[in-house]
Scaffold this motif. Structure first.
Motif, PDB file in Angstrom:
ATOM      1  N   SER A  21     -12.826   2.764   9.947  1.00  0.00           N
ATOM      2  CA  SER A  21     -14.283   2.763   9.779  1.00  0.00           C
ATOM      3  C   SER A  21     -14.973   2.514  11.121  1.00  0.00           C
TER       4      SER A  21
ATOM      5  N   SER B  92     -10.261  11.338   2.665  1.00  0.00           N
ATOM      6  CA  SER B  92      -9.892  10.729   1.386  1.00  0.00           C
ATOM      7  C   SER B  92      -8.387  10.637   1.255  1.00  0.00           C
TER       8      SER B  92
ATOM      9  N   SER C  13      -9.748   5.933  -6.989  1.00  0.00           N
ATOM     10  CA  SER C  13     -10.651   6.893  -6.346  1.00  0.00           C
ATOM     11  C   SER C  13     -10.062   8.303  -6.332  1.00  0.00           C
TER      12      SER C  13
ATOM     13  N   GLN D 195       0.852  -1.178   0.000  1.00  0.00           N
ATOM     14  CA  GLN D 195       0.000   0.000   0.000  1.00  0.00           C
ATOM     15  C   GLN D 195       0.896   1.239   0.000  1.00  0.00           C
TER      16      GLN D 195
ATOM     17  N   GLU E 195      -9.864   3.779  -2.664  1.00  0.00           N
ATOM     18  CA  GLU E 195      -9.916   4.160  -1.260  1.00  0.00           C
ATOM     19  C   GLU E 195     -10.563   3.105  -0.380  1.00  0.00           C
ATOM     20  N   GLN E 196      -9.975   2.935   0.801  1.00  0.00           N
ATOM     21  CA  GLN E 196     -10.551   2.075   1.830  1.00  0.00           C
ATOM     22  C   GLN E 196      -9.969   2.488   3.172  1.00  0.00           C
ATOM     23  N   SER E 197     -10.732   2.266   4.215  1.00  0.00           N
ATOM     24  CA  SER E 197     -10.266   2.602   5.558  1.00  0.00           C
ATOM     25  C   SER E 197      -9.072   1.729   5.930  1.00  0.00           C
ATOM     26  N   ASP E 198      -8.099   2.327   6.595  1.00  0.00           N
ATOM     27  CA  ASP E 198      -6.947   1.547   7.045  1.00  0.00           C
ATOM     28  C   ASP E 198      -7.126   1.215   8.521  1.00  0.00           C
ATOM     29  N   ASN E 199      -8.054   0.307   8.778  1.00  0.00           N
ATOM     30  CA  ASN E 199      -8.326  -0.097  10.158  1.00  0.00           C
ATOM     31  C   ASN E 199      -7.102  -0.717  10.816  1.00  0.00           C
TER      32      ASN E 199
ATOM     33  N   SER F  27      -6.173  -3.532  -3.310  1.00  0.00           N
ATOM     34  CA  SER F  27      -6.784  -2.536  -4.199  1.00  0.00           C
ATOM     35  C   SER F  27      -6.312  -1.116  -3.907  1.00  0.00           C
ATOM     36  N   SER F  28      -5.931  -0.842  -2.659  1.00  0.00           N
ATOM     37  CA  SER F  28      -5.458   0.500  -2.326  1.00  0.00           C
ATOM     38  C   SER F  28      -4.178   0.844  -3.083  1.00  0.00           C
TER      39      SER F  28
ATOM     40  N   THR G 128      -3.711   8.351   4.586  1.00  0.00           N
ATOM     41  CA  THR G 128      -4.577   7.186   4.612  1.00  0.00           C
ATOM     42  C   THR G 128      -5.889   7.543   5.320  1.00  0.00           C
TER      43      THR G 128
END
Length: 499
Positions: A467, A489, A454, A62, A83-87, A77-78, A463
């Motif tokens: 979520s 974002s 995104s 990433q 975009e996705q949360s980096d929990n 995918s990042s 990042t």
């Protein structure tokens, strides 16, 4: 007689009750239970986990793909700017902070002036500050002042402090912790992976951390940056590779104890082991002697009898990916990072003399704690230290690479570009720090991959918040997001990111 019997019974009951009360804790404490926690065990775990977390498969593909060390791919995918949360990064950093902060909030609380706890508390606080810095550097504004206050003061909905206020607090707290480091105090000994409790080396580390804090904010708050950097430059800093803060690794142990980049190879996906084109091209084009110890010649070039190095483009479209033949491209080197038999095992770096030298070179160009004339020597120190690090172990500069050590005839911007580019190479395997420093300096200049993702084809600048935090701490999360230029974002910038 009746009254006498009653008195004897009551006396027995009282005596029995008193005996139970006196021995209650002893009776109800299992002989093998842990009633106190050794702060050294916590320090060891936090040092190891914080250092190792930078080099695993996910951060490499990433953050390491965003700054084009690693190629990434569809499995993460990042890496293609989706975009996705980096929990994981959020939760792992708060776990580190929660663990290390126990030393000051519970285990050694009240021993701030006691030689038995004073230096231990200072070291733990310095490590905690380094974790806080990385957390805010990745996300921006974060819950800070209302967290890590101890088990008796847990706030499940803390406010998000601004990054500016977090930085100012970290600098102040670091000064206070550094002042508490006292030679002769009880320390952590072998539980301290970095320095075995050596107070003199911890002072160098703390001053070097202060230098890093100051340089990070140089474009956001030049006055505070200059003050912080100048103060740090006037104190002992990491001065040789022997001063590097490292955690040992073990190739003959479980995957959890091998170097994180080796873990990436052993436990990761075969599709996520390839290096990025920009990185390999730079190494080849500059005749960098580290090349064969960073990259592996492609399988097909070796078969053809002409070993060659080639990286894969990042954030590729589906159409381009269909044309990729992986055996035409380079993985990380199977001589070193991707080699379980490499000996001695490669230590995992948390902070190095090379890091510090590059910061000093940058500071000297500004006249902060040194003169502009000092910048080239500091830069050369950084490059030489980086070459000498394991697993490169290069102590003689090849003639073809000497040009990379010179500032002759360069403008200030070109000197900064050289510093930034060599730092980018040196930080291979430390994907969080590489991403952070690339954003701050803006070097080397990188072109986004062709897949829009995104971000409409923009390399991510931060990042995305957890979520889970967004759900459970919604009001404070929304307030923090409202301070971001483009919301929660990849393309919003943190406070210090001005490039």
């Amino acid at each position: 007689m009746k009254n006498t019997l009653k008195y004897i019974l009551m006396t027995g009951i009282v005596c029995f009750s008193q005996a139970c009360t006196d021995d209650f804790e002893k009776i109800n404490t299992p002989p093998t239970s842990v009633t106190t926690i050794d702060p050294g065990l916590i320090l060891s775990k936090v040092q190891k986990d914080a250092a190792f977390s930078e080099g695993y498969e996910y951060p490499n593909n990433q953050y390491g793909s965003w700054i084009q060390h690693w190629a990434g791919g569809v499995l993460i995918s990042s890496s293609r700017y989706i975009e996705q949360s980096d929990n994981s990064a959020w939760e792992s950093h708060y776990t580190l902070i929660r663990n290390i902060s126990q030393i000051r909030t519970e285990i050694l609380k009240g021993q701030e002036s006691d030689p038995a706890g004073r230096t231990k508390l200072a070291i733990a606080r310095i490590v905690e500050i380094s974790v806080w810095q990385r957390l805010t550097d990745l996300f921006g504004d974060v819950p800070y002042s209302q967290t890590a206050l101890g088990s008796a003061d847990v706030n499940t909905k803390p406010v998000f402090d601004t990054q500016e206020s977090v930085y100012k607090s970290l600098i102040t707290d670091l000064d206070a912790a550094t002042a508490q480091l006292t030679a002769g105090d009880v320390s952590y000994g072998n539980a301290d992976f970095y320095y075995k409790g050596d107070v003199a080396k911890w002072k160098k580390y703390a001053n070097s951390l202060k230098l890093r804090l100051g340089m990070r904010i140089r474009y956001a708050d030049p006055a505070l940056a200059q003050k912080t950097v100048t103060e740090a430059m006037g104190q002992p800093l990491l001065a040789a590779n022997s001063d590097d803060a490292t955690v040992p690794t073990y190739n003959n142990a479980t995957n959890a104890n091998v170097h994180p980049v080796l873990n990436h190879f052993l436990a990761g996906s075969p599709d996520l082991k390839y290096l990025a084109d920009a990185f390999v091209t730079k190494l080849v084009g500059s005749a960098d002697p580290r090349l064969p110890r960073i990259a592996q010649p492609s399988v097909n070039s070796v078969k053809a009898g002409a070993p060659a190095y080639k990286g894969i483009g990042v954030a590729l479209t589906d159409e381009i990916l269909k044309t990729i033949i992986k055996d035409d491209y380079s993985t990380a080197s199977t001589l070193t990072f991707f080699n379980r038999d490499y000996s001695p095992a490669i230590p995992c770096i948390a902070m190095s003399f090379a890091d510090v030298s590059f910061y000093k070179a940058e500071a000297a160009l500004e006249g902060w704690g040194a003169t502009e004339a000092d910048a080239e020597k500091f830069y050369q120190d950084g490059v030489k230290a980086a070459l000498a690090q394991a697993p490169y172990n290069i102590t003689v500069i090849p003639a073809g690479f000497e040009k990379e050590l010179s500032f002759t005839g360069l403008t200030k911007a070109q000197k900064l570009e050289k510093i930034g580019t060599q730092k980018w190479i040196q930080l291979f395997g430390r994907s969080y720090e590489a991403f952070i420093e690339w954003r701050r300096m803006g070097y080397p200049v990188l072109k986004a991959g062709p897949f829009a993702g995104s971000t409409n084809g923009t390399i991510p600048r931060r990042t995305i918040y957890s979520s889970r935090e967004a759900l459970l701490n919604e009001d404070n999360y929304r307030e923090a997001v409202g301070r971001l230029s483009n919301g929660d974002s990849y393309i919003s910038k943190v406070w210090w990111d001005k490039k």
